[in-house]
Design an enzyme around this catalytic site. Structure first.
Site, PDB file in Angstrom:
ATOM      1  CD  GLU A 188      -4.898  -7.674   1.818  1.00  0.00           C
ATOM      2  OE1 GLU A 188      -5.778  -6.927   2.299  1.00  0.00           O
ATOM      3  OE2 GLU A 188      -3.680  -7.448   1.950  1.00  0.00           O
ATOM      4  CD  GLU A 197      -2.799  -1.388   2.369  1.00  0.00           C
ATOM      5  OE1 GLU A 197      -2.789  -0.517   3.247  1.00  0.00           O
ATOM      6  OE2 GLU A 197      -3.514  -2.400   2.439  1.00  0.00           O
TER       7      GLU A 197
END
Ligand code: 9MR
Length: 366
Positions: A260, A155
């Site tokens: 995810e 991220e």
């Protein structure tokens, strides 16, 4: 005869165990169904890693052949003090993988979130650089022979594709990303190395992600794959962007993974998975405490079916699909972005029973 009797006793025991834990042995296996296509993974939490519920362990190992620790390898947990590491549960995860033939994806070495609290007291480039080097070297080399891959950097991007302002960017400059890959490669030469993010199937963030990957490659460091987290919303899964992303990332020579995956069904007024974003709680935000209405259940099933159809279409490029949790009961989405909700984002319900979405997905292989 005796053998037959025993066999009956064993299968009765399995059925009873199944009934107690709420699952039946007759559930088809995702990992088997997709064994010639891509790996099927799940996130594992502490109690699952520690095998506190043996029937649940059996269920997990019957469905999944890859696993990512949901939290225990994040720096706040694995590196709680400047010179202290806590490898107890991460080591158990590695054992779990060995015992059940499950490939472990380490998550994650460099992330701006869930950092150890001592970082807040550091205000010099040298000390941040020392933390960065020591953290990667110590953690990556400990697991160099027994995990399959690392989410090296997680991220690092903003939604517009620019680099997120983090303690690493502030002190080390944009080269920190390639440097993280170089250091991990040095410490764990046989482990696959990935960049992982959410919304990086969206065009602007994808362009930033491609740029980031090219810079890593240009630096001479190795990067093997890119993870698209896949935190999506029912009825709004961006199929076109996902397909375009698979093609563009694969064109860079990378493996593409959905790392995810979950499809949220509850109201939300923004997209993504930035854990710092929260919303106020009120009953209208938690509408399905008594169960999921059939129309939403069907939409969820249709979304999962279309997604897996797409993954299968590109199975030469997609190497792994990991769900962010084993069942609806342990999904992080029950607690975020509003606390205490009843969410239904996965393929198995709170009793590990397959949902209609599971049968749609498995049906693609019949
Ligand atoms: O599922 C994780 C949850 O238990 C943690 O509280 C949260 C804290 O940051 O992180 C969740 O996992 C995140 C993952 O590590 C990175 N991408 C977004 C995931 C959902 O927030």
């Amino acid at each position: 005869m005796i053998f037959k009797k025993n066999r009956r006793a064993v299968s009765t025991a399995i059925l009873i165990m199944g009934a107690i834990s709420g699952f039946s042995q007759s559930i088809p296996s995702l990992k088997d169904a997709f064994k010639n296509d891509f790996g099927i993974g799940t996130a594992l939490n502490n109690s699952q890693i520690e095998e506190r519920d043996p029937a649940l362990t059996q269920f997990i190992v019957s469905q999944f052949n890859m696993a990512t620790p949901e939290n225990v390898m994040k720096s706040a947990l694995i590196h709680p003090k400047w010179d202290t590491y806590d490898f107890v549960v991460p080591d158990k995860l590695v054992e779990f993988g060995k015992k059940y033939n499950i490939k472990i994806n380490g998550h994650t070495l460099i992330w701006h979130s869930q950092l150890p609290s001592f970082i807040r007291g550091i205000h010099s480039k040298d000390s941040i650089q020392t933390f960065f080097n020591d953290h990667i070297k110590t953690v990556a080399s400990r697991y160099k022979d027994n995990i399959f891959s690392w989410d090296v950097v997680n991220e690092a991007l903003n939604e517009d594709g620019t680099l997120r302002k983090t303690v690493f960017l502030d002190y080390l400059g944009e080269g920190y990303i390639a440097e993280a890959f170089r250091l991990t490669q040095q410490a764990a030469p046989n482990v696959e190395l990935y960049y992982n993010d959410y919304n990086n199937e969206q065009p602007a963030k994808r362009a930033g992600c491609i740029n980031l990957i090219k810079k890593i490659q240009a630096s001479g460091a190795r990067i093997d794959g890119v993870g698209i987290q896949g935190h999506w919303h029912v009825g709004k899964v961006p199929f076109k962007d996902i397909e375009e992303s698979i093609l563009q990332y694969a064109a860079l020579g990378l493996k593409v993974m959905f790392t995810e995956l979950d499809i949220e069904v509850l109201p939300r007024n923004f997209q993504g998975a930035d854990v710092n974003q929260r919303m106020a709680s009120n009953p209208a935000m938690n509408p399905y405490t008594a169960g999921l209405p059939d129309d939403v259940q069907q939409q969820l099933a249709a979304d999962y079916e279309a997604l897996f159809k797409l993954f299968l279409k590109h199975k030469d490029k997609v190497t792994r699909v990991t769900f962010w949790g084993v069942n609806d009961g342990n999904s992080w989405l029950n607690g975020w972005p509003v606390r205490g909700r009843t969410n239904y984002p996965l393929l198995f319900d709170r009793n590990n029973q397959p949902k209609p979405a599971f049968y749609k997905v498995i049906g693609l292989k019949k």
